[in-house]
Design a protein around this motif. Structure first.
Motif, PDB file in Angstrom:
ATOM      1  N   ILE A  58     -49.431   8.667  -0.138  1.00 48.37           N
ATOM      2  CA  ILE A  58     -48.013   8.727   0.244  1.00 48.37           C
ATOM      3  C   ILE A  58     -47.155   8.000  -0.785  1.00 48.37           C
ATOM      4  CG2 ILE A  58     -46.335   7.966   1.982  1.00 48.37           C
ATOM      5  CD1 ILE A  58     -48.558   8.360   4.089  1.00 48.37           C
ATOM      6  N   GLU A  59     -47.663   6.884  -1.282  1.00 51.50           N
ATOM      7  CA  GLU A  59     -46.930   6.116  -2.295  1.00 51.50           C
ATOM      8  C   GLU A  59     -46.668   6.960  -3.540  1.00 51.50           C
ATOM      9  OE1 GLU A  59     -47.342   1.792  -4.607  1.00 51.50           O
ATOM     10  OE2 GLU A  59     -49.081   2.720  -3.652  1.00 51.50           O
ATOM     11  N   LYS A  60     -47.672   7.707  -3.983  1.00 48.26           N
ATOM     12  CA  LYS A  60     -47.520   8.545  -5.174  1.00 48.26           C
ATOM     13  C   LYS A  60     -46.645   9.767  -4.909  1.00 48.26           C
ATOM     14  CE  LYS A  60     -52.019   7.244  -7.118  1.00 48.26           C
ATOM     15  NZ  LYS A  60     -53.385   7.728  -7.468  1.00 48.26           N
ATOM     16  N   ALA A  61     -46.834  10.394  -3.742  1.00 47.55           N
ATOM     17  CA  ALA A  61     -46.131  11.647  -3.461  1.00 47.55           C
ATOM     18  C   ALA A  61     -44.644  11.437  -3.179  1.00 47.55           C
ATOM     19  CB  ALA A  61     -46.783  12.354  -2.280  1.00 47.55           C
ATOM     20  N   LEU A  62     -44.303  10.371  -2.454  1.00 49.85           N
ATOM     21  CA  LEU A  62     -42.918  10.165  -2.017  1.00 49.85           C
ATOM     22  C   LEU A  62     -42.252   8.958  -2.662  1.00 49.85           C
ATOM     23  CD1 LEU A  62     -43.298  10.865   1.837  1.00 49.85           C
ATOM     24  CD2 LEU A  62     -42.690  12.464   0.013  1.00 49.85           C
ATOM     25  N   THR A  75     -46.578  15.996  19.434  1.00 43.23           N
ATOM     26  CA  THR A  75     -46.876  17.171  18.609  1.00 43.23           C
ATOM     27  C   THR A  75     -45.703  17.508  17.698  1.00 43.23           C
ATOM     28  OG1 THR A  75     -48.309  18.002  20.384  1.00 43.23           O
ATOM     29  CG2 THR A  75     -47.660  19.559  18.674  1.00 43.23           C
ATOM     30  N   LEU A  76     -44.491  17.475  18.246  1.00 41.09           N
ATOM     31  CA  LEU A  76     -43.303  17.774  17.438  1.00 41.09           C
ATOM     32  C   LEU A  76     -43.068  16.716  16.362  1.00 41.09           C
ATOM     33  CD1 LEU A  76     -40.842  19.009  20.230  1.00 41.09           C
ATOM     34  CD2 LEU A  76     -42.010  20.407  18.496  1.00 41.09           C
ATOM     35  N   ALA A  77     -43.284  15.437  16.715  1.00 41.17           N
ATOM     36  CA  ALA A  77     -43.115  14.374  15.736  1.00 41.17           C
ATOM     37  C   ALA A  77     -44.167  14.480  14.627  1.00 41.17           C
ATOM     38  CB  ALA A  77     -43.214  13.008  16.420  1.00 41.17           C
ATOM     39  N   SER A  78     -45.383  14.910  14.968  1.00 44.26           N
ATOM     40  CA  SER A  78     -46.422  15.108  13.961  1.00 44.26           C
ATOM     41  C   SER A  78     -46.026  16.212  12.990  1.00 44.26           C
ATOM     42  CB  SER A  78     -47.754  15.465  14.629  1.00 44.26           C
ATOM     43  OG  SER A  78     -48.218  14.407  15.435  1.00 44.26           O
ATOM     44  N   LEU A  79     -45.401  17.262  13.516  1.00 46.87           N
ATOM     45  CA  LEU A  79     -44.912  18.342  12.653  1.00 46.87           C
ATOM     46  C   LEU A  79     -43.859  17.810  11.690  1.00 46.87           C
ATOM     47  CD1 LEU A  79     -44.771  21.368  11.920  1.00 46.87           C
ATOM     48  CD2 LEU A  79     -43.093  21.644  13.765  1.00 46.87           C
ATOM     49  N   ALA A  80     -42.947  16.978  12.189  1.00 41.68           N
ATOM     50  CA  ALA A  80     -41.920  16.392  11.333  1.00 41.68           C
ATOM     51  C   ALA A  80     -42.545  15.512  10.249  1.00 41.68           C
ATOM     52  CB  ALA A  80     -40.940  15.580  12.176  1.00 41.68           C
ATOM     53  N   CYS A  81     -43.599  14.757  10.602  1.00 41.72           N
ATOM     54  CA  CYS A  81     -44.298  13.939   9.603  1.00 41.72           C
ATOM     55  C   CYS A  81     -44.931  14.815   8.525  1.00 41.72           C
ATOM     56  CB  CYS A  81     -45.380  13.101  10.283  1.00 41.72           C
ATOM     57  SG  CYS A  81     -44.782  11.731  11.296  1.00 41.72           S
ATOM     58  N   ALA A  82     -45.587  15.887   8.954  1.00 36.22           N
ATOM     59  CA  ALA A  82     -46.282  16.765   8.007  1.00 36.22           C
ATOM     60  C   ALA A  82     -45.326  17.423   7.025  1.00 36.22           C
ATOM     61  CB  ALA A  82     -47.065  17.824   8.773  1.00 36.22           C
ATOM     62  N   LEU A  83     -44.102  17.697   7.462  1.00 30.13           N
ATOM     63  CA  LEU A  83     -43.121  18.399   6.631  1.00 30.13           C
ATOM     64  C   LEU A  83     -42.160  17.455   5.921  1.00 30.13           C
ATOM     65  CD1 LEU A  83     -42.214  21.310   9.085  1.00 30.13           C
ATOM     66  CD2 LEU A  83     -43.696  21.445   7.072  1.00 30.13           C
ATOM     67  N   ALA A  84     -42.294  16.145   6.130  1.00 30.77           N
ATOM     68  CA  ALA A  84     -41.316  15.175   5.625  1.00 30.77           C
ATOM     69  C   ALA A  84     -41.112  15.301   4.113  1.00 30.77           C
ATOM     70  CB  ALA A  84     -41.767  13.766   5.972  1.00 30.77           C
ATOM     71  N   PRO A  85     -39.867  15.553   3.666  1.00 29.84           N
ATOM     72  CA  PRO A  85     -39.610  15.681   2.225  1.00 29.84           C
ATOM     73  C   PRO A  85     -39.397  14.335   1.537  1.00 29.84           C
ATOM     74  CG  PRO A  85     -37.618  16.172   3.458  1.00 29.84           C
ATOM     75  CD  PRO A  85     -38.688  15.885   4.478  1.00 29.84           C
ATOM     76  N   THR A  86     -39.037  13.300   2.309  1.00 30.13           N
ATOM     77  CA  THR A  86     -38.769  11.978   1.747  1.00 30.13           C
ATOM     78  C   THR A  86     -39.463  10.913   2.589  1.00 30.13           C
ATOM     79  OG1 THR A  86     -36.774  11.617   3.081  1.00 30.13           O
ATOM     80  CG2 THR A  86     -36.498  12.749   0.956  1.00 30.13           C
ATOM     81  N   VAL A  87     -39.582   9.723   2.030  1.00 32.54           N
ATOM     82  CA  VAL A  87     -40.227   8.638   2.761  1.00 32.54           C
ATOM     83  C   VAL A  87     -39.375   8.206   3.944  1.00 32.54           C
ATOM     84  CG1 VAL A  87     -39.236   6.785   1.344  1.00 32.54           C
ATOM     85  CG2 VAL A  87     -41.431   6.432   2.501  1.00 32.54           C
ATOM     86  N   GLU A  88     -38.038   8.323   3.829  1.00 35.23           N
ATOM     87  CA  GLU A  88     -37.163   7.961   4.938  1.00 35.23           C
ATOM     88  C   GLU A  88     -37.384   8.891   6.132  1.00 35.23           C
ATOM     89  OE1 GLU A  88     -35.605   6.325   1.232  1.00 35.23           O
ATOM     90  OE2 GLU A  88     -36.093   8.378   1.820  1.00 35.23           O
ATOM     91  N   THR A  89     -37.516  10.179   5.856  1.00 36.50           N
ATOM     92  CA  THR A  89     -37.790  11.146   6.917  1.00 36.50           C
ATOM     93  C   THR A  89     -39.134  10.853   7.578  1.00 36.50           C
ATOM     94  OG1 THR A  89     -36.573  12.809   5.655  1.00 36.50           O
ATOM     95  CG2 THR A  89     -37.932  13.607   7.469  1.00 36.50           C
ATOM     96  N   VAL A 143     -59.945  16.896   1.061  1.00 40.58           N
ATOM     97  CA  VAL A 143     -59.758  18.345   1.194  1.00 40.58           C
ATOM     98  C   VAL A 143     -58.389  18.771   0.670  1.00 40.58           C
ATOM     99  CG1 VAL A 143     -59.485  20.228   2.858  1.00 40.58           C
ATOM    100  CG2 VAL A 143     -61.346  18.581   3.132  1.00 40.58           C
ATOM    101  N   GLY A 144     -57.340  18.014   1.031  1.00 44.35           N
ATOM    102  CA  GLY A 144     -55.983  18.405   0.674  1.00 44.35           C
ATOM    103  C   GLY A 144     -55.528  17.998  -0.703  1.00 44.35           C
ATOM    104  N   GLY A 145     -56.257  17.107  -1.348  1.00 41.91           N
ATOM    105  CA  GLY A 145     -55.857  16.651  -2.673  1.00 41.91           C
ATOM    106  C   GLY A 145     -55.103  15.348  -2.603  1.00 41.91           C
ATOM    107  N   GLU A 146     -55.077  14.639  -3.741  1.00 43.37           N
ATOM    108  CA  GLU A 146     -54.493  13.302  -3.772  1.00 43.37           C
ATOM    109  C   GLU A 146     -52.991  13.310  -3.554  1.00 43.37           C
ATOM    110  OE1 GLU A 146     -54.588   9.400  -6.734  1.00 43.37           O
ATOM    111  OE2 GLU A 146     -55.915  11.101  -7.091  1.00 43.37           O
ATOM    112  N   THR A 147     -52.318  14.409  -3.916  1.00 47.31           N
ATOM    113  CA  THR A 147     -50.856  14.457  -3.807  1.00 47.31           C
ATOM    114  C   THR A 147     -50.391  14.783  -2.403  1.00 47.31           C
ATOM    115  OG1 THR A 147     -50.681  15.146  -6.118  1.00 47.31           O
ATOM    116  CG2 THR A 147     -48.752  15.496  -4.708  1.00 47.31           C
TER     117      THR A 147
END
Length: 494
Positions: free
Chosen positions: A45-49, A95-109, A169-173
């Motif tokens: 997460i640190e690297k991606a966001l 479940t809905l909050a998990s979806l929001a986490c999975a799609l989060a474009p920024t660390v604030e989101t 499985v998903g990769g480091e990013t």
């Protein structure tokens, strides 16, 4: 005073009871997994966001904080209205909050979504404990809490392994996103079975229906104030000392809460917390045992993951797999403990706590004394010892804690116990991790990097051992008080 009149039990078959229990405990495992599996995803997460140390701390601790804040009001609402309804609302929200986490474009989101996810988890968990109280009695309740304890133990310990596998499985990013994607299909499946299998609220009940909103807000402020300074403790040089002023708010909020609740009860209304519960020694001591225990365990898992990844350079999947032996032995001993707790009582918890201390000591020895290429294997073996003890703490203590609590108070009594666990987790994780990082910062001039990490791990694990020792001391006090009560019983009856 807590109501003592009997609460009507729902007449359902034994098979239906265990089916409902399976749904409830499965969802509990899903929420507990999110307390531990995200740890190994933090570097990704640190690297991606581009998250900083404070944001990373909040991703983990913010979930626990929101979890703790939601527990008591959710438990009270479940007792008053419908545990099935609150459980379903919490599961949908999770479940809905998990979806929001999975799609989060920024660390604030991601931070906002994680807090909402923690609130949803806090809505669900007290309903699980209330349902166990509602569905089972006597030895069956001990078996149910044995399975519950095994599931929680496995979820806590297996979380880092699962997180490491998903990142691989998903990769480091973007592998960290799979940590949240997995919750969505599992949440939908669980919701389908929850709506079909969970029992409805009995038509008649002796529980009063007032909802003490002022009391809930004051208690929430007190819990928030005691957790915040620990949530923001990282052990780095940028820690703001002003954060400790929140503890003043905790003291003031607690005093205001106690005064309000006393006045509210005098007016003949049903308060948030029935303080008569704390006159029950088994309940009071059980909460203290669990709080100290959960202050030690999650911090130890986080510390082990940090040491193996940063100190020894292990991949996330291998760092996470070290906790598998803990999960397996904890599951086995939880099941055994749930079956024999009625025979051995608090002695079982004391034996389990001593075994955990021995296991933690072996983990420390494995980390600092073994050759680098063998360390991970010796630490895994030591984890097996600690897990065998941990299983004898979780499920027997849960059974003993709620054994004398009226069924009508099951939700709020269980949620208060969970609040203790979440507060303990926040304090323990902060104490252990900040000790680890402050050692690294203090010894930056030391030429041997491995020696620095040895020192950091040693200092952190000693904090964890101290916390679990507190749990042992409370267990011994409870054991002694029970022995005195039994010794005085004949003279009293005479």
């Amino acid at each position: 005073m807590a109501p003592t009149s009997p609460t009507p039990q729902i007449e359902i078959t034994e098979r239906a009871k265990w089916q409902a229990f399976a749904v409830a405990v499965g969802v509990a495992a899903l929420t507990i997994l999110d307390l531990s599996k995200v740890n190994v995803g933090l570097p990704s997460i640190e690297k991606a966001l581009g998250a900083g140390s404070t944001e990373l701390q909040l991703i983990v601790a913010g979930y626990a904080l929101a979890f703790g804040l939601a527990l008591v009001p959710a438990g009270r609402l479940g007792d008053i209205y419908s545990r099935k309804l609150l459980f379903s609302i919490g599961l949908i929200s999770f479940t809905l909050a998990s979806l929001a986490c999975a799609l989060a474009p920024t660390v604030e989101t991601l931070l906002v979504a994680r807090i909402l996810q923690g609130v949803a988890a806090g809505i669900q968990m007290p309903q699980v404990l209330g349902l166990v109280q509602q569905l089972f009695q006597g030895a069956a309740r001990g078996r149910a809490f044995g399975i519950f304890g095994a599931t929680i133990g496995v979820s806590t310990a297996f979380g880092p392994t699962l997180g490491g596998l998903l990142i691989a499985v998903g990769g480091e990013t973007d592998g960290w996103r799979l940590l949240f994607w997995m919750n969505i299909p599992l949440g939908l499946i669980a919701l389908f079975f929850a709506l079909r299998l969970l029992p409805k609220k009995p038509k008649s009940s002796s529980v009063k229906t007032e909802l003490d909103l002022v009391g809930i807000l004051l208690l929430g402020f007190s819990v928030f104030s005691v957790m915040v300074p620990f949530v923001f403790t990282t052990g780095g040089p940028d820690d703001d000392p002003k954060r400790w002023f929140w503890l003043v708010g905790f003291v003031l909020g607690t005093v205001a809460f106690l005064l309000w609740e006393r006045d509210y009860s005098r007016r003949g209304k049903s308060s948030v917390v029935h303080f008569a519960l704390f006159r029950i020694a088994s309940y009071r001591n059980g909460i203290l045992v669990a709080t100290a225990y959960f202050a030690a365990i999650p911090g130890t898992f986080l510390l082990t993951t940090l040491y193996l990844q940063q100190g020894l350079g292990a991949l996330p999947v291998f760092a996470g797999m070290v906790s598998i032996p803990f999960a397996l032995t904890s599951a086995a001993s939880s099941l055994i403990g749930g079956r024999i707790v009625e025979r051995y009582g608090r002695k079982l918890v004391v034996i389990g706590t001593i075994t955990v201390i021995i296991g933690f000591s072996l983990i420390l020895a494995a980390a600092v004394l073994t050759p680098r290429d063998q360390t991970i294997w010796w630490m895994a073996a030591a984890m097996a010892v600690a897990g065998a003890g941990g299983g004898l703490v979780i499920s027997p203590n849960q059974t003993l804690t709620l054994a004398e609590v009226p069924v009508s108070e099951g939700g709020v009594a269980g949620s208060l116990a969970q609040v203790g666990q979440r507060v303990g987790t926040a304090i323990g994780v902060a104490a252990v991790s900040s000790t680890f990082f402050s050692t690294l910062y203090r010894e930056t001039s030391t030429p041997d990097k491995l020696t620095v990490y040895h020192d950091g791990f040693r200092n952190g694990i000693l904090i964890a051992i101290s916390l679990i020792t507190v749990s042992l001391l409370v267990g011994l006090v409870d054991l002694r008080s029970r022995a005195k009560a039994r010794a005085n019983q004949p003279a009293t009856s005479a």
